[in-house]
Design a protein around this motif. Sequence first.
Motif, short mmCIF file in Angstrom:
data_model
loop_
_atom_site.label_atom_id
_atom_site.label_comp_id
_atom_site.label_asym_id
_atom_site.label_seq_id
_atom_site.Cartn_x
_atom_site.Cartn_y
_atom_site.Cartn_z
N LEU A 1 -2.01 -10.14 -2.04
CA LEU A 1 -2.77 -10.22 -3.30
C LEU A 1 -1.80 -10.14 -4.49
O LEU A 1 -0.69 -9.62 -4.33
CB LEU A 1 -3.76 -9.05 -3.39
N PRO A 2 -2.22 -10.59 -5.65
CA PRO A 2 -1.35 -10.40 -6.83
C PRO A 2 -1.31 -8.94 -7.27
O PRO A 2 -0.52 -8.57 -8.12
CB PRO A 2 -2.02 -11.27 -7.91
N THR A 3 -2.20 -8.11 -6.70
CA THR A 3 -2.30 -6.70 -7.09
C THR A 3 -1.69 -5.79 -6.03
O THR A 3 -1.90 -6.01 -4.85
CB THR A 3 -3.79 -6.32 -7.26
N PRO A 4 -0.96 -4.76 -6.44
CA PRO A 4 -0.39 -3.84 -5.46
C PRO A 4 -1.33 -2.67 -5.12
O PRO A 4 -2.44 -2.63 -5.60
CB PRO A 4 0.84 -3.31 -6.20
N PHE A 5 -0.83 -1.78 -4.30
CA PHE A 5 -1.39 -0.45 -3.99
C PHE A 5 -2.38 -0.40 -2.83
O PHE A 5 -2.94 0.65 -2.55
CB PHE A 5 -1.99 0.24 -5.24
N GLY A 6 -2.64 -1.51 -2.15
CA GLY A 6 -3.41 -1.48 -0.90
C GLY A 6 -4.68 -0.66 -0.99
O GLY A 6 -5.50 -0.85 -1.89
N LEU A 7 -4.82 0.27 -0.03
CA LEU A 7 -6.07 1.03 0.05
C LEU A 7 -6.26 2.00 -1.12
O LEU A 7 -7.36 2.49 -1.33
CB LEU A 7 -6.14 1.81 1.37
N VAL A 8 -5.20 2.28 -1.88
CA VAL A 8 -5.42 3.14 -3.05
C VAL A 8 -6.29 2.38 -4.05
O VAL A 8 -7.18 2.95 -4.68
CB VAL A 8 -4.09 3.58 -3.71
N THR B 1 3.13 7.45 -9.12
CA THR B 1 4.37 7.62 -8.34
C THR B 1 4.89 6.24 -7.93
O THR B 1 6.09 5.96 -8.00
CB THR B 1 4.06 8.44 -7.06
N PHE B 2 3.98 5.37 -7.51
CA PHE B 2 4.40 4.03 -7.06
C PHE B 2 4.96 3.22 -8.24
O PHE B 2 5.89 2.44 -8.09
CB PHE B 2 3.22 3.28 -6.41
N GLU B 3 4.36 3.42 -9.41
CA GLU B 3 4.85 2.71 -10.60
C GLU B 3 6.29 3.12 -10.91
O GLU B 3 7.10 2.29 -11.32
CB GLU B 3 3.94 2.97 -11.81
N LYS B 4 6.59 4.40 -10.68
CA LYS B 4 7.97 4.87 -10.90
C LYS B 4 8.91 4.16 -9.95
O LYS B 4 9.99 3.70 -10.33
CB LYS B 4 8.04 6.39 -10.65
N GLY C 1 0.84 -1.20 0.00
CA GLY C 1 0.00 0.00 0.00
C GLY C 1 0.87 1.25 0.00
O GLY C 1 2.10 1.17 -0.17
N PRO C 2 0.25 2.41 0.20
CA PRO C 2 1.00 3.68 0.17
C PRO C 2 2.17 3.70 1.17
O PRO C 2 3.26 4.17 0.81
CB PRO C 2 -0.05 4.73 0.54
N ALA C 3 1.96 3.22 2.39
CA ALA C 3 3.05 3.28 3.38
C ALA C 3 4.24 2.46 2.91
O ALA C 3 5.39 2.89 3.02
CB ALA C 3 2.56 2.78 4.74
N GLY C 4 3.97 1.28 2.36
CA GLY C 4 5.04 0.41 1.87
C GLY C 4 5.78 1.06 0.71
O GLY C 4 7.02 1.10 0.68
N PHE C 5 5.02 1.60 -0.25
CA PHE C 5 5.66 2.19 -1.43
C PHE C 5 6.44 3.46 -1.09
O PHE C 5 7.52 3.69 -1.61
CB PHE C 5 4.63 2.46 -2.53
N PHE C 6 5.88 4.30 -0.21
CA PHE C 6 6.60 5.53 0.14
C PHE C 6 7.91 5.19 0.89
O PHE C 6 8.92 5.87 0.71
CB PHE C 6 5.73 6.47 0.98
N THR C 7 7.87 4.15 1.72
CA THR C 7 9.09 3.74 2.44
C THR C 7 10.12 3.23 1.43
O THR C 7 11.31 3.58 1.49
CB THR C 7 8.76 2.65 3.49
#
Length: 455
Positions: free
Chosen positions: A41-48, A65-68, A15-21
Amino acid sequence: MSLERPVRVAIVGAGPAGFFTADALLRLDSPRFEVDIFERLPTPFGLVRSGVAPDHQKIKGVTRTFEKTAKHQRFRFFGNVTIGRDLSHDELAAHYDQVVYAVGSSTDRRLGIPGEELMGCHAATAFVGWYNAHPDFRDFPFDLKVERAVVVGVGNVAIDIARVLLRDRGELARTDIAGLALAALEASTIHEVVLLARRGPAQAAFTAVELEDLTHLASIGVKVDPAQLQLDAAQLEALDVNSRRNVELMRKLAANPRETARTLRLEFLASPVELLDDGNGRVCGVKVERNELLGDKARGTGQFFELSAGLVFRSIGYFGEPIAGVPFDAKAGIIPNVEGRVTRTPGGEVVPHLYAVGWIRRSPIGVIGTNKADGQAVADRLVEDVAKLPAAPPRPESEMMALLAQRRIKVTSFHEWAKLDELEVAAGREKGKVREKFDTVTAMMNELLRSTPSN
Ligand code: NAP
């Protein structure tokens, strides 16, 4: 910080916390972090992906941003792996220098009143997961062929739920809302959603911008009793900016009621004390106690009223769930920590090389962006602690992959998610939607097998 070799970090939760870290760590050249994000899950991005409402596409834009971050050569995504089940915490920790839990708060808080177990009473978290096509909630029995729904709590999640229940279906049909949810909403007979606030308008938890958003929607009228909005000038002056804006906006709405197809009613100083049974185990109403404010605390007055309702949601906050082998503060629903460093007990000794970030670190408050500062702060702790790492690297990755293979866990990569993403967008395009999401893990895995047989 004398470590010559790369520092291997596992982040649990995409999720966002994981990706921002991850982003904060990968921006550094020294120490040189290698970051693997694990996601159940096979899908990323958590609550987004599965929390932000489908009609809030702008907020979902943060995934770019997370994709970058995901394109970074020292980043990898390990989808479809549940830590604590497919791989124990100890097994994971043995293969990494540092482990960060960014798992969010995946369950809900209960009201603890009679009737909560009745059919038709649900957690807000389940409804949010359902309309966002989260596989865990696909088969939840939400019956929207009722006249009125009551939502307990007045946070932004309560506003999201009310908006989705009341919004023009044609507008929702263009979003990435779950196919099943859209069909149920198209057949829905709900004409009123009542939000029950145990305290007054000045203590409402939603943000003014979310309430204001609603006022621009033609299909939804907002009703609030002007008598409930009586604050004197000094009381209004003492409020923070958001609360003052909330009260001013509600006063405007109360003074200019609109005739609309559907209504959102705000009911302040009201606590549910019992959910009423229709005789067949289904909820048919809510017994509510009128409250008064004592300072900023609610106190029951002993006066009651009843509201008929075929659907009740408790939207009184999310709550964290424990992971086997990782310390957990069951009272607060978080992983105990000091500034992100996990402790064995609340206020206890620090567990070396173990961290928490996001809602599971600080409890379920704040918006997506709050996690950026949190991710940076926790990443800073990891950097500081590199000096304490042993010179020898952790156990080889091949060993971990062998364990997963032995357990028949099909790990999915970010590249595979990109494939699913493409398919969802293409399926959505055919229907005039932003995307049509897969709503089961089986469908996702079958699709991956079909499109990338060599994987
Ligand atoms: P929240 O903001 O903490 O609101 C919870 C609500 O439940 C409050 O009104 C609270 O009232 C009430 N409550 C708690 N216990 C209760 C009880 N026993 N009986 C009756 N009412 C009770 O939680 P949330 O709505 O789940 O949102 C979680 C976080 O996500 C928030 O930070 C929110 O801003 C964020 N979020 C943001 C957006 C957005 O930006 N668009 C969308 C969704 C969520 P009291 O104040 O009296 O405790």
